[in-house]
Design a protein around this motif. Structure first.
Motif, PDB file in Angstrom:
ATOM      1  N   ASN A 113      -0.947   5.938  11.254  1.00 34.77           N
ATOM      2  CA  ASN A 113      -0.409   4.586  11.460  1.00 34.77           C
ATOM      3  C   ASN A 113      -0.196   3.788  10.179  1.00 34.77           C
ATOM      4  O   ASN A 113       0.266   2.650  10.230  1.00 34.77           O
ATOM      5  CB  ASN A 113      -1.368   3.798  12.375  1.00 34.77           C
ATOM      6  N   THR A 114      -0.509   4.385   9.041  1.00 32.74           N
ATOM      7  CA  THR A 114      -0.410   3.650   7.782  1.00 32.74           C
ATOM      8  C   THR A 114       1.030   3.515   7.292  1.00 32.74           C
ATOM      9  O   THR A 114       1.899   4.327   7.627  1.00 32.74           O
ATOM     10  CB  THR A 114      -1.248   4.347   6.684  1.00 32.74           C
ATOM     11  N   GLY A 115       1.240   2.514   6.449  1.00 33.11           N
ATOM     12  CA  GLY A 115       2.522   2.380   5.766  1.00 33.11           C
ATOM     13  C   GLY A 115       2.540   3.147   4.459  1.00 33.11           C
ATOM     14  O   GLY A 115       3.576   3.243   3.797  1.00 33.11           O
ATOM     15  N   ALA A 116       1.399   3.715   4.072  1.00 32.34           N
ATOM     16  CA  ALA A 116       1.311   4.471   2.822  1.00 32.34           C
ATOM     17  C   ALA A 116       2.112   5.764   2.919  1.00 32.34           C
ATOM     18  O   ALA A 116       2.169   6.388   3.978  1.00 32.34           O
ATOM     19  CB  ALA A 116      -0.150   4.784   2.494  1.00 32.34           C
ATOM     20  N   HIS A 117       2.716   6.185   1.808  1.00 33.21           N
ATOM     21  CA  HIS A 117       3.531   7.404   1.809  1.00 33.21           C
ATOM     22  C   HIS A 117       2.819   8.591   1.170  1.00 33.21           C
ATOM     23  O   HIS A 117       3.310   9.719   1.223  1.00 33.21           O
ATOM     24  CB  HIS A 117       4.868   7.171   1.096  1.00 33.21           C
ATOM     25  N   THR A 118       1.640   8.354   0.540  1.00 31.66           N
ATOM     26  CA  THR A 118       0.935   9.423  -0.160  1.00 31.66           C
ATOM     27  C   THR A 118      -0.508   9.530   0.329  1.00 31.66           C
ATOM     28  O   THR A 118      -1.204   8.519   0.439  1.00 31.66           O
ATOM     29  CB  THR A 118       0.938   9.178  -1.681  1.00 31.66           C
ATOM     30  N   LEU A 119      -0.923  10.759   0.611  1.00 34.49           N
ATOM     31  CA  LEU A 119      -2.310  11.051   0.948  1.00 34.49           C
ATOM     32  C   LEU A 119      -2.884  11.885  -0.179  1.00 34.49           C
ATOM     33  O   LEU A 119      -2.317  12.915  -0.549  1.00 34.49           O
ATOM     34  CB  LEU A 119      -2.398  11.808   2.269  1.00 34.49           C
ATOM     35  N   ASP A 120      -4.001  11.433  -0.750  1.00 35.96           N
ATOM     36  CA  ASP A 120      -4.576  12.033  -1.946  1.00 35.96           C
ATOM     37  C   ASP A 120      -6.013  12.440  -1.635  1.00 35.96           C
ATOM     38  O   ASP A 120      -6.897  11.593  -1.511  1.00 35.96           O
ATOM     39  CB  ASP A 120      -4.524  10.986  -3.066  1.00 35.96           C
ATOM     40  N   LEU A 121      -6.252  13.760  -1.487  1.00 34.57           N
ATOM     41  CA  LEU A 121      -7.590  14.257  -1.178  1.00 34.57           C
ATOM     42  C   LEU A 121      -8.317  14.662  -2.454  1.00 34.57           C
ATOM     43  O   LEU A 121      -7.788  15.417  -3.275  1.00 34.57           O
ATOM     44  CB  LEU A 121      -7.530  15.461  -0.241  1.00 34.57           C
ATOM     45  N   THR A 156      -3.351   1.233  -3.840  1.00 34.19           N
ATOM     46  CA  THR A 156      -4.198   2.317  -3.314  1.00 34.19           C
ATOM     47  C   THR A 156      -5.394   1.749  -2.542  1.00 34.19           C
ATOM     48  O   THR A 156      -5.913   0.699  -2.907  1.00 34.19           O
ATOM     49  CB  THR A 156      -4.723   3.188  -4.474  1.00 34.19           C
ATOM     50  N   ILE A 157      -5.786   2.455  -1.503  1.00 36.84           N
ATOM     51  CA  ILE A 157      -7.093   2.243  -0.886  1.00 36.84           C
ATOM     52  C   ILE A 157      -7.874   3.548  -1.033  1.00 36.84           C
ATOM     53  O   ILE A 157      -7.357   4.631  -0.737  1.00 36.84           O
ATOM     54  CB  ILE A 157      -6.985   1.873   0.608  1.00 36.84           C
ATOM     55  N   SER A 158      -9.098   3.435  -1.530  1.00 38.69           N
ATOM     56  CA  SER A 158      -9.961   4.604  -1.708  1.00 38.69           C
ATOM     57  C   SER A 158     -10.995   4.629  -0.589  1.00 38.69           C
ATOM     58  O   SER A 158     -11.639   3.617  -0.300  1.00 38.69           O
ATOM     59  CB  SER A 158     -10.665   4.514  -3.074  1.00 38.69           C
ATOM     60  N   ILE A 159     -11.147   5.791   0.036  1.00 40.23           N
ATOM     61  CA  ILE A 159     -12.079   5.954   1.161  1.00 40.23           C
ATOM     62  C   ILE A 159     -13.157   6.952   0.749  1.00 40.23           C
ATOM     63  O   ILE A 159     -12.856   8.064   0.321  1.00 40.23           O
ATOM     64  CB  ILE A 159     -11.332   6.465   2.411  1.00 40.23           C
ATOM     65  N   ASP A 188      -3.166  -5.008   7.336  1.00 41.23           N
ATOM     66  CA  ASP A 188      -2.739  -6.382   7.045  1.00 41.23           C
ATOM     67  C   ASP A 188      -3.890  -7.199   6.465  1.00 41.23           C
ATOM     68  O   ASP A 188      -3.699  -7.957   5.497  1.00 41.23           O
ATOM     69  CB  ASP A 188      -2.213  -7.061   8.316  1.00 41.23           C
ATOM     70  N   VAL A 189      -5.067  -7.055   7.047  1.00 46.00           N
ATOM     71  CA  VAL A 189      -6.238  -7.779   6.532  1.00 46.00           C
ATOM     72  C   VAL A 189      -6.591  -7.291   5.132  1.00 46.00           C
ATOM     73  O   VAL A 189      -6.874  -8.087   4.227  1.00 46.00           O
ATOM     74  CB  VAL A 189      -7.447  -7.607   7.489  1.00 46.00           C
ATOM     75  N   LEU A 190      -6.553  -5.974   4.915  1.00 42.92           N
ATOM     76  CA  LEU A 190      -6.885  -5.404   3.603  1.00 42.92           C
ATOM     77  C   LEU A 190      -5.909  -5.847   2.520  1.00 42.92           C
ATOM     78  O   LEU A 190      -6.294  -6.026   1.362  1.00 42.92           O
ATOM     79  CB  LEU A 190      -6.904  -3.870   3.685  1.00 42.92           C
ATOM     80  N   ASN A 191      -4.650  -6.013   2.895  1.00 43.24           N
ATOM     81  CA  ASN A 191      -3.654  -6.409   1.904  1.00 43.24           C
ATOM     82  C   ASN A 191      -3.834  -7.848   1.437  1.00 43.24           C
ATOM     83  O   ASN A 191      -3.260  -8.255   0.425  1.00 43.24           O
ATOM     84  CB  ASN A 191      -2.240  -6.214   2.465  1.00 43.24           C
ATOM     85  N   ASP A 192      -4.629  -8.614   2.155  1.00 43.57           N
ATOM     86  CA  ASP A 192      -4.880 -10.007   1.784  1.00 43.57           C
ATOM     87  C   ASP A 192      -6.285 -10.127   1.184  1.00 43.57           C
ATOM     88  O   ASP A 192      -7.198 -10.669   1.793  1.00 43.57           O
ATOM     89  CB  ASP A 192      -4.739 -10.912   3.020  1.00 43.57           C
ATOM     90  N   ARG A 193      -6.446  -9.583  -0.008  1.00 45.43           N
ATOM     91  CA  ARG A 193      -7.748  -9.598  -0.661  1.00 45.43           C
ATOM     92  C   ARG A 193      -7.570  -9.706  -2.170  1.00 45.43           C
ATOM     93  O   ARG A 193      -6.487  -9.434  -2.697  1.00 45.43           O
ATOM     94  CB  ARG A 193      -8.534  -8.319  -0.333  1.00 45.43           C
ATOM     95  N   LEU A 217       0.834  -1.197   0.000  1.00 45.46           N
ATOM     96  CA  LEU A 217       0.000   0.000   0.000  1.00 45.46           C
ATOM     97  C   LEU A 217       0.872   1.252   0.000  1.00 45.46           C
ATOM     98  O   LEU A 217       1.734   1.411   0.850  1.00 45.46           O
ATOM     99  CB  LEU A 217      -0.923   0.013   1.221  1.00 45.46           C
ATOM    100  N   GLU A 218       0.628   2.131  -0.961  1.00 42.00           N
ATOM    101  CA  GLU A 218       1.400   3.366  -1.079  1.00 42.00           C
ATOM    102  C   GLU A 218       0.527   4.616  -0.950  1.00 42.00           C
ATOM    103  O   GLU A 218       1.000   5.661  -0.498  1.00 42.00           O
ATOM    104  CB  GLU A 218       2.123   3.406  -2.428  1.00 42.00           C
TER     105      GLU A 218
END
Length: 355
Positions: free
Chosen positions: A101-109, A291-294, A326-331, A57-58
């Motif tokens: 707390n995320t391992g992602a390095h980019t926040l995209d609003l 990416t995760i989209s919220i 961790d759970v999200l990455n296993d999908r 996740l980035e």
């Protein structure tokens, strides 16, 4: 002057295509149901890339609301002044906990016009403290000129070292206004000049200013590097404007662009174009893999486009309130025929081409 039907969102017009299930039904029927064209799942099976799985996740991409001061012809969000869906501060606080707390390095609003969320500045201020490496705000530019309360946005962005990614369909007035509305080009030029004035887009500046191009009609974008040169030359010569990069994004056949394709009787031809331009090399780097989209109400999606089709992540964790990386990455990533738009030619993502 009263708002015409074409200046309202599909949602406001109570159009069938405002319903995600109706869009998915169209994308799964006809030429795909009868086997004339392979479904996206069938296509990536041919190249041994099924199922699509996430990588590291980035990027966290957060849509803070569908409200916008524009009603653009091809908007995949179906955003507009009549859309009232806005992220609450409570949901923003849940997002802030994840950002810390995320391992992602980019926040995209993103939005809509994200700046129209009443808690936008407070959220940016709090999120900027979290140590995110690249903090993106996707601006339609005209919001900077829409109202006096937005006039200081360039300085606000600069203060928080926000990376501004701006919509700009063309370097000419006619093509820009056709897609985004009358007067948009002139306001966009003024906003770009104001961003330049505080240091954005300058060759040696750390204040990043990138533009986004997407085609006006039922065709795929040209070569991104070539278009960037043309944009830079024209905007500098005509208006003294500088920017860093141009991102070429393919129009995906959803929401208002799907409506346009059907109304103009271009739907089947466009889907043929996408399928024929399928590039297996682009599949490896599509944005849903990193990416995760919220959404404005906190639900989690593989990408911004799946969000608009209400295709929530295929995971036990489906909401920001129960976020577990961790759970999200296993999908497995959820796909449909709109995914051809991200794998055509050089590929397409919110960061431009991918292959």
């Amino acid at each position: 002057m009263p708002v015409t039907e074409t200046k309202k969102s599909l949602h406001k017009r109570h159009d069938d295509l405002a319903q995600a299930n109706k869009q998915l039904e169209i994308l799964s029927s006809g030429i795909f149901a009868d086997g004339e064209l392979p479904t996206f799942a069938e296509k990536i099976k041919e190249t041994n890339q099924f199922p699509l799985r996430p990588k590291k996740l980035e990027i966290l991409q957060i849509n803070v609301g569908y409200m916008c001061n524009q009603v653009c012809e091809h908007c995949h969000v179906d955003a507009g002044p009549d859309r009232k869906e806005i992220m609450t501060w409570e949901t923003m606080e849940q997002c802030l906990e994840v950002i810390k707390n995320t391992g992602a390095h980019t926040l995209d609003l993103t939005g809509g016009a994200p700046e129209m969320n009443p808690n936008f500045r407070r959220f940016v201020e709090e999120a900027s403290k979290a140590g995110i490496k690249d903090f993106i705000v996707r601006s339609n530019l005209t919001i900077i000129r829409a109202n006096k309360k937005y006039h200081d946005l360039p300085e606000f962005f600069k203060k928080h070292n926000v990376h501004v990614v701006s919509s700009m369909p063309h370097w000419t007035r006619g093509k820009t206004d056709k897609q985004r509305g009358e007067g948009v080009f002139d306001k966009s030029i003024k906003a770009l000049q104001e961003l330049n004035a505080v240091g954005y887009g300058m060759p040696d500046s750390d204040l990043r200013l990138d533009l986004v191009y997407n085609p006006n009609g039922a065709y795929l974008p040209s070569d991104q590097a070539g278009m960037e040169k043309d944009f830079k030359k024209a905007l500098m010569e005509d208006f003294g404007i500088q920017f860093h990069n141009l991102f070429a994004i393919t129009n995906l056949p959803i929401a208002r662009f799907l409506d346009y394709l059907i109304a103009s009787e271009n739907y089947e031809d466009y889907m043929y174009q996408l399928v024929e331009a399928y590039n297996p090399a682009a599949v490896a780097n599509v944005m849903c893999t990193n990416t995760i989209s919220i959404s404005w109400d906190g639900w989690l999606y593989d990408c911004d486009f799946n969000q608009m089709l209400d295709l929530k992540v295929n995971s036990k964790v489906k909401h920001i309130s129960e976020y577990n990386e961790d759970v999200l990455n296993d999908r497995n990533i959820i796909i449909s025929q709109h995914c051809y738009g991200c794998t055509a030619g050089a590929g397409s993502s919110c960061q431009g081409t991918v292959a």
